[in-house]
Design an enzyme around this catalytic site. Structure first.
Site, PDB file in Angstrom:
ATOM      1  CE  LYS A  64      -0.414   0.038   5.067  1.00 21.36           C
ATOM      2  NZ  LYS A  64      -1.335  -0.030   6.214  1.00 21.36           N
TER       3      LYS A  64
ATOM      4  NE  ARG B  28      -6.478   0.318  11.744  1.00 26.18           N
ATOM      5  CZ  ARG B  28      -5.285   0.039  11.239  1.00 26.18           C
ATOM      6  NH1 ARG B  28      -4.324   0.959  11.265  1.00 26.18           N
ATOM      7  NH2 ARG B  28      -5.021  -1.158  10.743  1.00 26.18           N
TER       8      ARG B  28
ATOM      9  CE1 TYR C  64      12.060  31.829   5.737  1.00 24.18           C
ATOM     10  CE2 TYR C  64      12.392  29.472   5.494  1.00 24.18           C
ATOM     11  CZ  TYR C  64      12.062  30.706   4.946  1.00 24.18           C
ATOM     12  OH  TYR C  64      11.758  30.806   3.620  1.00 24.18           O
TER      13      TYR C  64
END
Length: 397
Positions: free
Chosen positions: A58, A158, A280
């Site tokens: 998958k 699930r 940053y």
């Protein structure tokens, strides 16, 4: 960090300067050793001689390229393939032999039943009464026998039928005649912790379901269970991560061959003075004069932003710490400890490889190896090493 160290000699012939030069304007290179993947599959077969070892491909084979990897696994003997969605099954099927079965783990979205039924050897996993009802209705409507797998919930909450739903579905008229059940499956929540009580509980719960369908093959074991829990092996195993030599737990993967390495290109090397900010937010301020290298890997490539100021890359056995934030397309590392001139634009650094595994990165930033592997972006060039040719010799591509 302010002192220079002699640059070490290359440790293997593969680590020559020539081999580390990019062949094109690629940001980085993801190398997949398909011979190692095949060897890992055969190792799992040897560990479980009484079971069929399926393979989970998958998410495009965990981001590594199902079209390239699935045929290698089929050639190694795999005949049960698992994907998450019908679209993934349709995409990988042309690359597989006709005798391979592809199971769709998430079942079918409403309206997808006829598409799936038109494809030979693509089998839906029925997880809910609604999925089962829609597949059952199609068998009645088309007067066909259409196989499927059933997933049951053994405690993970699930996917899967609970015991009441399971009894309801099996009670539909001629259900198992219209829908031959190819697998009865569930999924383990804690297999990466072999001593967890939940493992014993889930195995026992699956046994109760199996008692209703005693002749149907059972499937419970994922990568971790395949490695650490022989009692969970069942009839068909479903390894994924461990095929790529990645540790599915914390106890290591003995006799498994690493199959994934990742390098990125150095864009720029520069000297910065004490007090200079890096990246940053100026999250890192140089306390001493430093030499830095900007590397072409950032979070858009799947190089996690959470490695900011804590991760590192490797160059000929030297760890180069990341300074400041990982940006979208790049990160900055400290190369002060290297002999000046020993690293420059176009050289590659190791992100994943002998010095830093997928599991190492996952542990460092508190995530799962699955997330690291599947998150590697499309901008990296993929190289499939040691791929068998038609003549049986190994080759690179």
């Amino acid at each position: 960090m302010g002192t220079e160290a002699a640059f070490p000699a290359p440790q293997t012939p593969a680590q020559t300067a020539e081999s580390w030069r990019p062949s094109s304007d690629e940001a980085g290179r993801l190398t997949i050793d398909v011979a190692a993947i095949a060897a890992n599959y055969r190792r799992l077969c040897g560990m479980h001689p009484a079971a069929r070892v399926g393979v989970v491909v998958k998410a495009d084979a965990y981001g590594l390229g199902a079209a390239q990897i699935a045929p290698v696994l089929a050639a190694a003997g795999a005949r049960d393939f698992f994907v998450a969605h019908l679209a993934e099954a349709l995409a990988v099927k042309p690359f597989l032999p006709a005798d391979v079965t592809i199971f769709v783990l998430n079942g079918l979205a409403p309206g997808g039943e006829a598409i799936c039924a038109a494809e030979k050897n693509i089998i839906p996993v029925l997880n809910t009464p609604e999925q089962a009802r829609d597949w059952y209705a199609l068998t009645v409507d088309q007067s066909r026998v259409l196989p499927a797998a059933l997933q049951v919930d053994t405690g993970m909450s699930r996917l899967g039928l609970d015991e009441e739903e399971f009894d309801e579905v099996l009670g539909w008229p001629a259900f198992t005649q219209k829908i031959p059940i190819r697998l009865l499956m569930s999924h383990m929540a804690c297999a990466d912790v072999p001593g967890a009580r939940a493992n014993t509980d889930q195995i026992a719960r699956l046994e109760r379901f199996c008692a209703r369908l005693p002749s149907v093959p059972r499937s419970l074991a994922n990568s971790a269970a395949a490695m650490f829990l022989p009692d969970a092996a069942g009839d068909v195993l479903r390894p994924g991560l461990v095929l790529y030599g990645v540790d599915p737990g914390t106890t290591g993967v003995p006799h498994m061959r690493p199959a994934v390495s990742l390098e990125a290109r150095v864009i720029q090397v520069r000297d910065i003075p004490a007090g200079a900010g890096v990246g940053y937010g100026f999250d890192y301020i140089a306390k001493f004069p430093l030499r830095t290298a900007t590397v072409s890997a950032g979070y858009a490539d799947g190089w996690p932003r959470s490695l900011s100021s804590r991760g590192g890359v490797w160059f000929y056995g030297n760890r180069l710490p990341i300074l400041g934030r990982v940006s979208m397309d790049s990160c900055v590392v400290d190369v002060t400890a290297l002999l000046k001139g020993s690293i420059g634009p176009g050289d590659r650094v190791e992100l994943i490889g002998p010095n830093q595994s997928v599991s190492d990165l996952a542990m460092l930033i508190g995530t799962t190896p699955h997330e690291i592997l599947t998150g590697l972006g499309r901008r990296f060039s993929k190289v499939y090493a040691n791929r068998p040719s038609m003549g049986g010799e190994e080759m690179q591509s």
